[in-house]
Motif scaffolding. Structure first.
Motif, PDB file in Angstrom:
ATOM      1  N   GLY A 175       0.810  -1.217   0.000  1.00 23.74           N
ATOM      2  CA  GLY A 175       0.000   0.000   0.000  1.00 23.74           C
ATOM      3  C   GLY A 175       0.845   1.270   0.000  1.00 23.74           C
ATOM      4  N   THR A 176       0.144   2.396   0.067  1.00 25.77           N
ATOM      5  CA  THR A 176       0.835   3.684   0.137  1.00 25.77           C
ATOM      6  C   THR A 176       1.475   3.857   1.504  1.00 25.77           C
ATOM      7  N   THR A 177       1.013   3.078   2.470  1.00 28.98           N
ATOM      8  CA  THR A 177       1.699   3.011   3.759  1.00 28.98           C
ATOM      9  C   THR A 177       3.185   2.764   3.499  1.00 28.98           C
ATOM     10  N   HIS A 185      -5.240   1.134  -5.581  1.00 25.12           N
ATOM     11  CA  HIS A 185      -6.360   0.302  -5.116  1.00 25.12           C
ATOM     12  C   HIS A 185      -7.516   1.161  -4.621  1.00 25.12           C
ATOM     13  N   LYS A 186      -7.246   2.411  -4.231  1.00 22.69           N
ATOM     14  CA  LYS A 186      -8.348   3.219  -3.685  1.00 22.69           C
ATOM     15  C   LYS A 186      -9.228   3.797  -4.787  1.00 22.69           C
ATOM     16  N   HIS A 216      -1.302  10.801   7.654  1.00 27.16           N
ATOM     17  CA  HIS A 216      -1.660   9.399   7.896  1.00 27.16           C
ATOM     18  C   HIS A 216      -0.631   8.791   8.859  1.00 27.16           C
ATOM     19  N   TYR A 236      -8.087  13.288   2.799  1.00 27.37           N
ATOM     20  CA  TYR A 236      -9.128  12.250   2.751  1.00 27.37           C
ATOM     21  C   TYR A 236     -10.442  12.848   2.233  1.00 27.37           C
ATOM     22  N   ASP A 262       1.855  12.501  -0.536  1.00 26.82           N
ATOM     23  CA  ASP A 262       0.956  11.405  -0.159  1.00 26.82           C
ATOM     24  C   ASP A 262      -0.253  11.536  -1.083  1.00 26.82           C
ATOM     25  N   SER A 322      -2.243   5.230  -4.045  1.00 26.83           N
ATOM     26  CA  SER A 322      -2.966   3.975  -3.798  1.00 26.83           C
ATOM     27  C   SER A 322      -3.880   3.690  -4.987  1.00 26.83           C
ATOM     28  N   ALA A 344      -2.335   9.068  -1.811  1.00 28.39           N
ATOM     29  CA  ALA A 344      -3.122   7.849  -1.594  1.00 28.39           C
ATOM     30  C   ALA A 344      -4.507   7.984  -2.223  1.00 28.39           C
ATOM     31  N   HIS A 345      -5.090   9.178  -2.085  1.00 28.38           N
ATOM     32  CA  HIS A 345      -6.456   9.367  -2.585  1.00 28.38           C
ATOM     33  C   HIS A 345      -6.505  10.094  -3.923  1.00 28.38           C
TER      34      HIS A 345
HETATM   35  C1  LIG Z   1      -4.159  10.129   3.516  1.00 31.92           C
HETATM   36  C2  LIG Z   1      -3.718   8.698   3.474  1.00 31.92           C
HETATM   37  N1  LIG Z   1      -2.432   8.427   3.223  1.00 31.92           N
HETATM   38  C3  LIG Z   1      -1.973   7.168   3.165  1.00 31.92           C
HETATM   39  C4  LIG Z   1      -2.812   6.088   3.350  1.00 31.92           C
HETATM   40  C5  LIG Z   1      -2.263   4.703   3.299  1.00 31.92           C
HETATM   41  O1  LIG Z   1      -2.597   4.098   2.097  1.00 31.92           O
HETATM   42  P1  LIG Z   1      -2.721   2.510   1.946  1.00 31.92           P
HETATM   43  O2  LIG Z   1      -4.030   2.111   2.532  1.00 31.92           O
HETATM   44  O3  LIG Z   1      -2.632   2.318   0.449  1.00 31.92           O
HETATM   45  O4  LIG Z   1      -1.572   1.893   2.636  1.00 31.92           O
HETATM   46  C6  LIG Z   1      -4.176   6.329   3.612  1.00 31.92           C
HETATM   47  C7  LIG Z   1      -5.099   5.212   3.826  1.00 31.92           C
HETATM   48  O5  LIG Z   1      -6.253   5.348   4.082  1.00 31.92           O
HETATM   49  C8  LIG Z   1      -4.631   7.664   3.673  1.00 31.92           C
HETATM   50  O6  LIG Z   1      -5.912   7.943   3.953  1.00 31.92           O
END
Ligand SMILES: Cc1ncc(COP(=O)(O)O)c(C=O)c1O
Length: 495
Positions: free
Chosen positions: A90-92, A226-227, A116, A172, A196, A224, A198-199
């Protein structure tokens, strides 16, 4: 785009391998579907046939030189980047990699306080010193959102020795900061800009959406797919461009946290999602935005509810807004977003992305249909019909958003001697763990910060509202630094 996006090098090779009837004397132990089980009964044998590890011909994610390299080159081309890395965490994982490859211990990084939790974890792992920028607080919606350019400018000017700036594009809630302007200023100070995203993986595919990280000139971004693009959950990418990125350091950081057995299914899903987005995205995203606009109009006709669109956020100094998100303020009905989130699922079988005290959030993608949106409008209408006559008192903002004062670096607090104490007795103690509200996964307190009464009040409110509180410690307790044993490690004694 310069490449032939009909190609799906990794998926094509994986499918070929799955159909090849190979004699498997390697892992995975299911031997491409030879141990029958319940999941296989439901999902089919093909799922397992595609779950190859790293056989000959399928390249190696840790050092790609074949079909994975080709697939990442197509991905980079689609996102206007010079280089792309596939991530199965993930983006994590992308955020960890960006920060850890940019900052060494005690080096500074500028980032918004509403990051995050992966960014906080990256501070612990790298030892970096956070310089937090207070995000814009929307008092009407009770949320933290974008960063004001002037606030970022001040942080950069006050900390010219910072190694980089992290920007969330978008938050978000779909709101963006002026990324291009931040990039230009950060580059003047030789700071890298990490995004970041992710979204925001869908941003490069429509002019109607906010600017994407690469177009804005950022050095690194993690998206991400996947999102919002349609790959499988956990599959993300890290994209990069420009002379400031040290790819040797970045690759070694990614490899440090990437599994040596990455899922072929996840990688293939990135490959095919890129192709679908390139060909279908531009047309379908416009349709989704139009459907979302119409839905917002319909919701705004429902008594007690308010759907907020681009004009609302721009009037609050946001730089731009992703109109594929639907945010509905529900608290005027006398309900919290958490109440509505539950009721929509329990009574109407509608799963929302997120609830906050005052709002609910629906995330749309090119997979969203008009029927799905109609179902949302019908359910919200029923909700209003039920609760409006009750004349419940509107919920007033209670969250104080007083970001705590930092006493020491997150990494130092993480390693310091600790003790456990009841959370309601922890005022003025130094947190040794993060406490997160989920969703949206934003830390309310991080290691090294001083716990104030305001923080405890916020936590109590979230807890009573039904939000999930994530921490390492048993509910009701918090891990704090044991000052008696801490012996004040000197900053020089530990990294
Ligand atoms: C703002 C933000 N950054 C990073 C992430 C992490 O992304 P991932 O779920 O792909 O690991 C999230 C996950 O919800 C997020 O909301």
């Amino acid at each position: 785009m310069k490449k032939d996006h009909n190609l799906t090098p990794f998926y094509t090779k994986l499918k070929e391998y799955a159909l090849s009837d190979v004699v498997s004397h390697d892992v995975p132990g299911h031997k491409l579907g030879h141990i029958p089980n319940d999941l296989m009964d439901f999902a089919g044998n093909k799922l397992y046939q595609l779950d190859a590890n790293a056989p000959r011909g399928l390249d190696n994610l840790n050092r790609p030189s074949g079909v994975i390299l080709e697939a990442t080159e197509l991905m980079a081309d689609a996102f206007g980047a010079e280089k792309a890395y596939f991530l199965t965490g993930g983006t994590t994982m992308g955020i960890l990699s960006m920060i850890m490859s940019t900052c060494r211990a005690k080096e500074k990084i500028i980032l918004p306080r509403n990051v995050h939790k992966s960014a906080i974890n990256a501070l612990i792992l790298s030892g970096a010193v956070p310089i937090f920028v207070k995000p814009y607080i929307d008092q009407e919606l009770g949320i933290a959102n974008h960063m004001d350019y002037e606030e970022v400018k001040k942080a950069i000017e006050d900390n010219p020795d910072a190694m980089g700036v992290l920007v969330i594009n978008p938050t978000y809630f779909g709101v963006t900061s002026d990324l291009e302007k931040i990039v230009n200023l950060a580059h003047e100070y030789d700071m890298k800009v990490m995004v970041d995203e992710a979204h925001g993986s869908h941003f490069p595919f429509s002019e109607r959406l906010p600017i994407g990280s690469m177009e804005a000139g950022a050095d690194l971004a993690s998206c991400s797919l996947h999102k919002t693009v349609g790959s499988l959950t956990q599959s993300s990418i890290l994209i990069a461009q420009g002379p400031m990125v040290d790819h040797v350091r970045l690759r070694s950081t990614i490899n440090m946290i990437q599994s040596t057995s990455p899922s072929g299914l996840l990688l293939a899903s990135l490959d095919v999602a890129r192709k679908s987005m390139v060909f279908q995205g531009p047309e379908k995203l416009i349709k989704v935005i139009e459907m979302a606009d119409k839905t917002r109009e319909q919701i705004n006709e429902i008594p007690g509810l308010k759907a907020l669109g681009k004009a609302y956020f721009l009037s609050r100094n946001a730089f731009d807004y992703d109109e594929t998100k639907i945010i509905v303020k529900v608290s005027d009905l006398g309900l919290t977003g958490f109440d509505v989130y539950k009721e929509l699922f329990d009574e109407h079988h509608i799963q929302l992305e997120l609830a906050e005290t005052h709002l609910i959030l629906a995330v749309l993608s090119i997979g969203t249909t008009q029927k799905d949106l109609d179902a949302l409008v019908v359910a919200l209408k029923k909700l209003s019909d039920t609760y409006m006559p009750m004349e419940l008192e509107a919920i007033v903002p209670k969250i104080k958003y007083s970001y705590p004062e930092a006493y020491t670096r997150p990494r130092e607090a993480y390693h310091a001697p600790k003790k456990y104490m009841p959370i309601n007795q922890a005022v003025d103690e130094i947190a040794a763990e993060s406490i997160m509200i989920y969703p949206p996964g934003i830390p309310i307190v991080i290691p090294g910060e001083v716990i104030s009464q305001d923080i405890l009040d916020d936590l109590d409110f979230y807890q009573r509202s039904g939000s999930i509180i994530l921490s390492d410690t048993e509910s009701g307790y918090i891990k704090v630094i044991d000052k008696e044993y801490w012996m004040k490690w000197s900053e020089d004694d530990n990294e």
